[in-house]
Design an enzyme around this catalytic site. Structure first.
Site, mmCIF file in Angstrom:
data_model
loop_
_atom_site.group_PDB
_atom_site.id
_atom_site.type_symbol
_atom_site.label_atom_id
_atom_site.label_comp_id
_atom_site.label_asym_id
_atom_site.label_seq_id
_atom_site.Cartn_x
_atom_site.Cartn_y
_atom_site.Cartn_z
ATOM 1 N N THR A 9 0.842 -1.122 -0.266
ATOM 2 C CA THR A 9 -0.019 -0.097 -0.016
ATOM 3 C C THR A 9 0.900 1.145 -0.177
ATOM 4 O OG1 THR A 9 -1.726 1.192 1.194
ATOM 5 C CG2 THR A 9 -0.279 -0.312 2.462
ATOM 6 N N ASP A 10 0.301 2.128 -0.624
ATOM 7 C CA ASP A 10 0.895 3.533 -0.687
ATOM 8 C C ASP A 10 0.465 4.223 0.838
ATOM 9 O OD1 ASP A 10 2.511 5.851 -1.381
ATOM 10 O OD2 ASP A 10 1.045 6.436 -2.878
ATOM 11 N N LYS A 11 1.099 5.471 1.168
ATOM 12 C CA LYS A 11 0.857 5.929 2.348
ATOM 13 C C LYS A 11 -0.144 7.085 2.332
ATOM 14 C CE LYS A 11 3.397 9.161 3.988
ATOM 15 N NZ LYS A 11 2.244 10.390 4.371
ATOM 16 N N THR A 294 -1.076 -1.095 -4.440
ATOM 17 C CA THR A 294 -1.850 0.125 -4.795
ATOM 18 C C THR A 294 -1.230 0.946 -5.610
ATOM 19 O OG1 THR A 294 -1.071 1.219 -2.964
ATOM 20 C CG2 THR A 294 -3.262 -0.064 -2.684
#
Length: 578
Positions: A9-11, A294
């Site tokens: 996942t991205d932040k 993502t």
């Protein structure tokens, strides 16, 4: 989705709300007060560059750039989008690999390069620093150390960082056509720190991932300390979580990367590029993991395509990323990914429940024919072909469809992900459907059949054909077989609703569609048995009330034996866990 083993996942915008607010800024003059214009030339220059190297306005645009525009306005530099476009000579868009954006603008009779980006990227291209008076001097090693110390302090608080720099073009120097020519020999203006709050629902979603055995890997372009702090706040990072930068990853061999991914369950890859995402996806899939990745940018498309489940952002994502993805998040929320994984597990489970219900009825339909064949016809057919069609096309259809809409079973997200190659139908499932539910149903159904025959005077080998004395008894007996299968279907339907949990845990009346399906099943069976034209077609006769009483415990017995089996499985798993 249901077999997802790793979520990369991205932040920004996924774990966080993507609602940026500038909370801190720093120049060579020291920390900047952001509540009013300061009158310090260095701060004014910083604000002017923030407004010029920007494509947003105060109300719309990229959240990061909107936050910069609002901060520059607070510091006394207000630039309208029309004025900014009139002053702009050239723009070099943000490059995720370089982590830099720059513009060339006119300011009065001067031409100025304005740049913003990751602190490391800007610092590596800077040779001078802006003094508090607005002049520039050579950038010393002490200046670099001070700058790095300030950025580390901000990043440790979970703040997102952008360094700002620029330079004035010399008289006669052409407007740079390449960004390499523009983004060199920069004067460091300062750094801006923004707070992007974590989404409140993400911590709960992360906890659900941990109980579900799903690995979480953060892949972000942000500073390592920023990424670590946000990951810690939402429950991904622990004290021993390994953090690597994209630069460190690029130096690793494939074997070293494979070992890293095997040895560490939670990882954070900071200052990562889209190419890093692609490499991570390939390495994880090579280990047999089902990977969800993502992404929102154009350059993320290869990684989204390569992952088993590419997850694009519907709000902040590009059209290219959405086209390359498997799933689009309409709210850009990490918790929605976890909800989708749960939905995938639920759909997979419901398909299995549907199949168990259908397969279980094969045994009470097939075994009577086997008895007829093995006995050489001495045992009459317990079930006619048309009665089988009434079961397969009439009584079992709606309950089977209703099982496809079964709510999520308790403990659904407490199980580890299933293996990539795991089939929908496996040996344990067939054993339950054919061995437990099917054989139990067949035994009960044949018991009702033989009870009716024997109580009517039949003996082994006695003729039951049309015109014989026992023909009506045989018709009643086949009707009992038909109704016995219908009764066992009801018990099987309730048993099939869960794979491990007890019926009490989900509530016997929680699936209203199943209740309506069973009501239809009973009504259809009653019509087949009592309506004269249907009696003639299907070869049925109304049983006596004593015979009907025999059918009453059938659903309870079928469901009860399966309930005991599931109780044994739950306790065996509990003992194995301890």
């Amino acid at each position: 989705l249901g077999s997802t083993a790793v979520i990369c996942t991205d932040k920004t915008g996924t774990l966080t709300q993507n609602r940026m607010r500038v909370t801190d800024a720093w120049t060579c003059a020291g920390p900047v007060e952001l509540d009013r214009p300061t009158g310090i030339p260095a701060v004014t220059r910083l604000a002017a560059a923030m407004a010029a190297c920007n494509n947003a306005d105060l109300d719309s645009g990229d959240p990061t750039e909107v936050a910069l525009m609002r901060a520059s306005g607070t510091l006394g530099v207000v630039v309208t989008p029309r004025e900014r476009e009139r002053q702009r000579l050239r723009q070099f868009h943000f490059d995720p690999a370089l982590r830099l954006m720059s513009t060339v603008d006119t300011e009065g009779d001067r031409r100025v390069v304005n740049a913003k980006g990751g602190p490391e990227a800007v610092l590596s291209r800077a040779t001078r620093i802006l003094t508090p008076e607005g002049r520039s001097r050579a950038l010393t090693e002490k200046d670099r150390a001070d700058f790095i110390g300030v950025t580390r302090g901000y990043a440790a608080r979970g703040l997102r960082l952008l360094a700002v720099a620029g330079r004035e073009l010399a008289d006669g120097e052409p407007v740079p056509a390449r960004r390499e020519d523009a983004e060199r020999d920069l004067v460091l203006y300062g750094v801006v720190a923004m707070f992007d709050p974590p989404r409140p629902e993400v911590a709960g979603a992360v906890a659900r991932c941990h109980t579900a055995g799903i690995r979480l890997i953060v892949v972000t372009g942000d500073h390592p300390l920023t990424a670590t702090e946000i990951a810690r706040q939402v429950g991904i990072a622990r004290e021993d979580t390994t953090v690597l930068t994209g630069e460190q990853l690029e130096k690793m061999s494939e074997a070293e990367l494979d070992h890293l991914l095997r040895a560490h369950r939670e990882l954070i890859f900071a200052r990562s590029s889209p190419e890093v995402k692609l490499r991570i996806a390939d390495a994880l899939r090579a280990e047999g993991n089902v990977v969800a990745m993502t992404g929102d940018g154009v350059n993320d498309a290869p990684a989204l395509r390569r992952a088993d489940i590419g997850v694009a952002m519907g709000v902040a994502g590009t059209d290219v990323a959405r086209e390359a993805s498997t799933m689009v998040l309409t709210d850009d929320n990490f918790a929605t990914i976890v909800t989708a994984v749960q939905a995938g597990r639920q759909v997979f489970d419901n398909v299995r429940k549907f199949i168990v219900y259908i397969f279980a009825h094969a045994m009470p339909e097939v075994i009577p024919f086997l008895l007829f064949a093995i006995s050489g016809g001495k045992i009459p057919l317990p079930l006619t072909v048309l009665q089988i069609l009434a079961i397969d096309l009439g009584t079992e259809t709606l309950p089977a469809l209703a099982l496809g809409r079964e709510p999520a079973e308790p403990g659904l997200m407490d199980r580890p992900p299933r293996r990539r190659g795991e089939n929908v139908i496996d040996a344990a499932m067939l054993g339950r459907a054919w061995g437990l539910l099917g054989v139990t149903s067949a035994a009960l159904v044949l018991g009702g059949f033989f009870f009716t025959l024997l109580s009517g005077g039949w003996r082994l080998g006695a003729p039951v054909g049309d015109g014989t004395a026992l023909h009506h008894v045989w018709v009643q007996a086949t009707t009992m077989t038909f109704l016995g299968i219908v009764a066992c279907q009801i018990g099987t339907a309730f048993a099939s609703r869960t794979q491990l949990a007890s019926l009490r845990a989900i509530g016997p009346f929680s699936n209203r569609l199943l209740l309506w399906g069973i009501a239809f099943e009973l009504a259809f069976a009653a019509l087949v048995v009592t309506v004269p034209p249907l009696q003639y077609v299907f070869g049925t006769a109304v049983p006596s009330w004593q015979q009907l009483l025999i059918l009453l415990p059938f659903p309870v017995l079928v469901w009860g034996l399966d309930e005991l089996w599931r109780w044994y499985l739950r306790h065996r798993h509990a003992r194995a866990a301890t």
